[in-house]
Design a protein around this motif. Structure first.
Motif, PDB file in Angstrom:
ATOM      1  N   ASN A  63       0.826  -1.218  -0.128  1.00  0.00           N
ATOM      2  CA  ASN A  63       0.091   0.088   0.095  1.00  0.00           C
ATOM      3  C   ASN A  63       0.801   1.235   0.139  1.00  0.00           C
ATOM      4  N   ARG A  70       3.614  -0.457  -8.270  1.00  0.00           N
ATOM      5  CA  ARG A  70       2.929  -1.742  -8.059  1.00  0.00           C
ATOM      6  C   ARG A  70       2.799  -2.342  -9.385  1.00  0.00           C
ATOM      7  N   THR A  98      -5.457  -4.572   0.643  1.00  0.00           N
ATOM      8  CA  THR A  98      -4.597  -3.898  -0.676  1.00  0.00           C
ATOM      9  C   THR A  98      -5.409  -3.420  -1.613  1.00  0.00           C
ATOM     10  N   THR A 101      -6.507   0.648  -1.802  1.00  0.00           N
ATOM     11  CA  THR A 101      -5.715   1.496  -1.950  1.00  0.00           C
ATOM     12  C   THR A 101      -5.332   1.423  -3.619  1.00  0.00           C
TER      13      THR A 101
END
Length: 183
Positions: A63, A70, A98, A101
Protein backbone atom coordinates in the motif's frame (compact mmCIF):
# COMPACT_ATOMS: atom_id res chain seq x y z
CA UNK A 1 32.23 34.77 20.78
CA UNK A 2 31.03 31.81 22.87
CA UNK A 3 27.43 32.78 22.15
CA UNK A 4 27.91 32.52 18.35
CA UNK A 5 29.81 29.26 18.67
CA UNK A 6 26.94 27.74 20.66
CA UNK A 7 24.41 28.90 18.07
CA UNK A 8 26.47 27.49 15.19
CA UNK A 9 26.94 24.18 17.01
CA UNK A 10 23.19 24.05 17.76
CA UNK A 11 22.31 24.76 14.11
CA UNK A 12 24.73 22.11 12.87
CA UNK A 13 23.24 19.61 15.34
CA UNK A 14 19.68 20.44 14.24
CA UNK A 15 20.60 20.12 10.56
CA UNK A 16 22.37 16.84 11.30
CA UNK A 17 19.30 15.45 13.05
CA UNK A 18 17.06 16.61 10.21
CA UNK A 19 19.34 15.01 7.62
CA UNK A 20 19.42 11.79 9.63
CA UNK A 21 15.62 11.72 9.92
CA UNK A 22 15.24 12.28 6.18
CA UNK A 23 17.75 9.51 5.45
CA UNK A 24 15.92 7.08 7.76
CA UNK A 25 12.57 7.97 6.23
CA UNK A 26 13.88 7.27 2.73
CA UNK A 27 15.57 4.05 3.85
CA UNK A 28 12.36 2.81 5.48
CA UNK A 29 10.20 3.57 2.42
CA UNK A 30 9.27 0.38 0.59
CA UNK A 31 10.54 -0.10 -2.94
CA UNK A 32 9.56 -2.82 -5.41
CA UNK A 33 12.88 -4.53 -4.69
CA UNK A 34 12.33 -4.50 -0.91
CA UNK A 35 8.77 -5.76 -1.29
CA UNK A 36 9.91 -8.50 -3.68
CA UNK A 37 12.50 -9.67 -1.15
CA UNK A 38 9.94 -9.60 1.67
CA UNK A 39 7.31 -11.49 -0.34
CA UNK A 40 9.89 -14.07 -1.37
CA UNK A 41 10.40 -15.29 2.19
CA UNK A 42 8.67 -18.63 2.64
CA UNK A 43 5.55 -18.84 4.83
CA UNK A 44 5.66 -22.63 5.06
CA UNK A 45 5.94 -23.88 8.61
CA UNK A 46 5.12 -20.53 10.19
CA UNK A 47 2.46 -20.30 12.89
CA UNK A 48 -0.88 -18.69 12.09
CA UNK A 49 0.12 -15.64 14.14
CA UNK A 50 3.42 -15.27 12.26
CA UNK A 51 1.64 -15.68 8.92
CA UNK A 52 -0.89 -13.00 9.88
CA UNK A 53 1.90 -10.58 10.82
CA UNK A 54 3.71 -11.23 7.54
CA UNK A 55 0.50 -10.76 5.54
CA UNK A 56 -0.23 -7.48 7.35
CA UNK A 57 3.33 -6.24 6.80
CA UNK A 58 3.25 -7.26 3.13
CA UNK A 59 -0.05 -5.39 2.67
CA UNK A 60 1.32 -2.29 4.41
CA UNK A 61 4.43 -2.34 2.21
CA UNK A 62 2.36 -2.83 -0.95
CA UNK A 63 0.00 0.00 0.00
CA UNK A 64 2.97 2.36 0.47
CA UNK A 65 4.06 1.86 -3.15
CA UNK A 66 3.05 4.13 -6.01
CA UNK A 67 0.88 2.78 -8.81
CA UNK A 68 3.93 2.57 -11.07
CA UNK A 69 5.87 0.64 -8.40
CA UNK A 70 2.91 -1.74 -8.02
CA UNK A 71 2.94 -2.35 -11.78
CA UNK A 72 6.65 -3.10 -11.66
CA UNK A 73 6.10 -5.48 -8.77
CA UNK A 74 3.23 -7.21 -10.55
CA UNK A 75 5.49 -7.69 -13.58
CA UNK A 76 8.06 -9.71 -11.65
CA UNK A 77 5.49 -12.19 -10.32
CA UNK A 78 6.40 -11.83 -6.63
CA UNK A 79 2.92 -10.78 -5.55
CA UNK A 80 1.24 -13.60 -7.44
CA UNK A 81 3.58 -16.18 -5.91
CA UNK A 82 3.02 -14.80 -2.42
CA UNK A 83 -0.74 -14.66 -2.97
CA UNK A 84 -0.89 -18.28 -4.17
CA UNK A 85 0.93 -19.40 -1.03
CA UNK A 86 -1.92 -18.09 1.13
CA UNK A 87 -5.03 -19.96 2.18
CA UNK A 88 -8.36 -18.64 0.78
CA UNK A 89 -9.07 -16.94 4.13
CA UNK A 90 -5.64 -15.31 4.13
CA UNK A 91 -6.13 -14.27 0.52
CA UNK A 92 -9.37 -12.56 1.57
CA UNK A 93 -7.58 -10.65 4.35
CA UNK A 94 -4.80 -9.64 1.98
CA UNK A 95 -7.32 -8.44 -0.62
CA UNK A 96 -9.26 -6.49 2.04
CA UNK A 97 -6.04 -4.76 3.04
CA UNK A 98 -4.69 -3.98 -0.45
CA UNK A 99 -7.58 -3.60 -2.90
CA UNK A 100 -8.96 -0.24 -1.72
CA UNK A 101 -5.58 1.49 -2.05
CA UNK A 102 -4.81 -0.14 -5.40
CA UNK A 103 -8.16 0.72 -6.93
CA UNK A 104 -8.00 4.29 -5.59
CA UNK A 105 -4.58 4.74 -7.20
CA UNK A 106 -5.86 3.27 -10.46
CA UNK A 107 -8.91 5.56 -10.55
CA UNK A 108 -6.75 8.59 -9.75
CA UNK A 109 -4.51 7.57 -12.65
CA UNK A 110 -7.49 7.23 -15.01
CA UNK A 111 -8.79 10.64 -13.85
CA UNK A 112 -5.43 12.25 -14.71
CA UNK A 113 -4.98 10.38 -17.98
CA UNK A 114 -5.29 12.24 -21.27
CA UNK A 115 -8.75 11.45 -22.73
CA UNK A 116 -7.25 10.23 -26.02
CA UNK A 117 -4.89 7.83 -24.21
CA UNK A 118 -7.74 6.70 -21.96
CA UNK A 119 -9.89 5.89 -25.00
CA UNK A 120 -6.99 3.98 -26.58
CA UNK A 121 -6.55 2.01 -23.35
CA UNK A 122 -10.26 1.13 -23.25
CA UNK A 123 -10.29 0.17 -26.94
CA UNK A 124 -7.27 -2.13 -26.45
CA UNK A 125 -8.83 -3.74 -23.37
CA UNK A 126 -12.17 -4.33 -25.13
CA UNK A 127 -10.38 -5.79 -28.17
CA UNK A 128 -8.39 -8.15 -25.92
CA UNK A 129 -11.52 -9.26 -24.09
CA UNK A 130 -13.34 -9.94 -27.36
CA UNK A 131 -10.32 -11.83 -28.70
CA UNK A 132 -10.43 -14.18 -25.70
CA UNK A 133 -14.21 -14.37 -25.50
CA UNK A 134 -15.43 -17.86 -24.69
CA UNK A 135 -12.02 -19.15 -23.66
CA UNK A 136 -11.95 -21.06 -20.41
CA UNK A 137 -9.53 -19.72 -17.86
CA UNK A 138 -8.56 -21.77 -14.86
CA UNK A 139 -10.04 -20.36 -11.65
CA UNK A 140 -7.39 -18.53 -9.67
CA UNK A 141 -9.57 -17.48 -6.77
CA UNK A 142 -12.46 -18.89 -4.88
CA UNK A 143 -15.85 -17.30 -5.58
CA UNK A 144 -15.88 -15.16 -2.42
CA UNK A 145 -12.53 -13.55 -3.25
CA UNK A 146 -13.51 -13.05 -6.91
CA UNK A 147 -16.67 -11.26 -5.79
CA UNK A 148 -14.62 -9.20 -3.35
CA UNK A 149 -12.37 -7.96 -6.17
CA UNK A 150 -15.27 -7.15 -8.48
CA UNK A 151 -17.25 -5.37 -5.75
CA UNK A 152 -14.26 -3.31 -4.59
CA UNK A 153 -13.40 -2.41 -8.18
CA UNK A 154 -16.93 -1.29 -8.95
CA UNK A 155 -17.21 0.61 -5.67
CA UNK A 156 -13.99 2.44 -6.43
CA UNK A 157 -15.07 3.07 -10.02
CA UNK A 158 -18.40 4.59 -9.01
CA UNK A 159 -16.98 6.57 -6.06
CA UNK A 160 -13.60 7.75 -7.37
CA UNK A 161 -13.84 7.99 -11.16
CA UNK A 162 -14.70 11.32 -12.76
CA UNK A 163 -17.74 11.62 -15.01
CA UNK A 164 -15.46 11.62 -18.09
CA UNK A 165 -13.73 8.43 -16.95
CA UNK A 166 -17.09 6.74 -16.34
CA UNK A 167 -18.22 7.70 -19.81
CA UNK A 168 -14.96 6.58 -21.46
CA UNK A 169 -14.89 3.30 -19.53
CA UNK A 170 -18.52 2.36 -20.31
CA UNK A 171 -17.61 0.04 -23.23
CA UNK A 172 -15.11 -1.82 -21.04
CA UNK A 173 -17.60 -2.19 -18.19
CA UNK A 174 -20.21 -3.50 -20.65
CA UNK A 175 -17.74 -6.03 -22.05
CA UNK A 176 -16.83 -7.16 -18.54
CA UNK A 177 -20.52 -7.63 -17.72
CA UNK A 178 -21.00 -9.71 -20.87
CA UNK A 179 -18.03 -11.88 -19.90
CA UNK A 180 -19.41 -12.38 -16.39
CA UNK A 181 -22.88 -13.32 -17.66
CA UNK A 182 -21.38 -15.80 -20.13
CA UNK A 183 -19.90 -17.82 -17.28
Amino acid sequence: MKFWTKIIVALVAIWGLAAGAIYLAHAAKPTPEKVTAYLGENLTGKSANERDKRIDQAAAMLNALTLEDRRQLRGNGATQQFFRSLTPEEQGRFLDATLPTGFKQMMANFNRMDPVKRKQFVDRAVTEMKKHEGEETPPRLDDANQKKIVNQGLRSFYNDASADVKLDMAPLIEEMQKANFAR
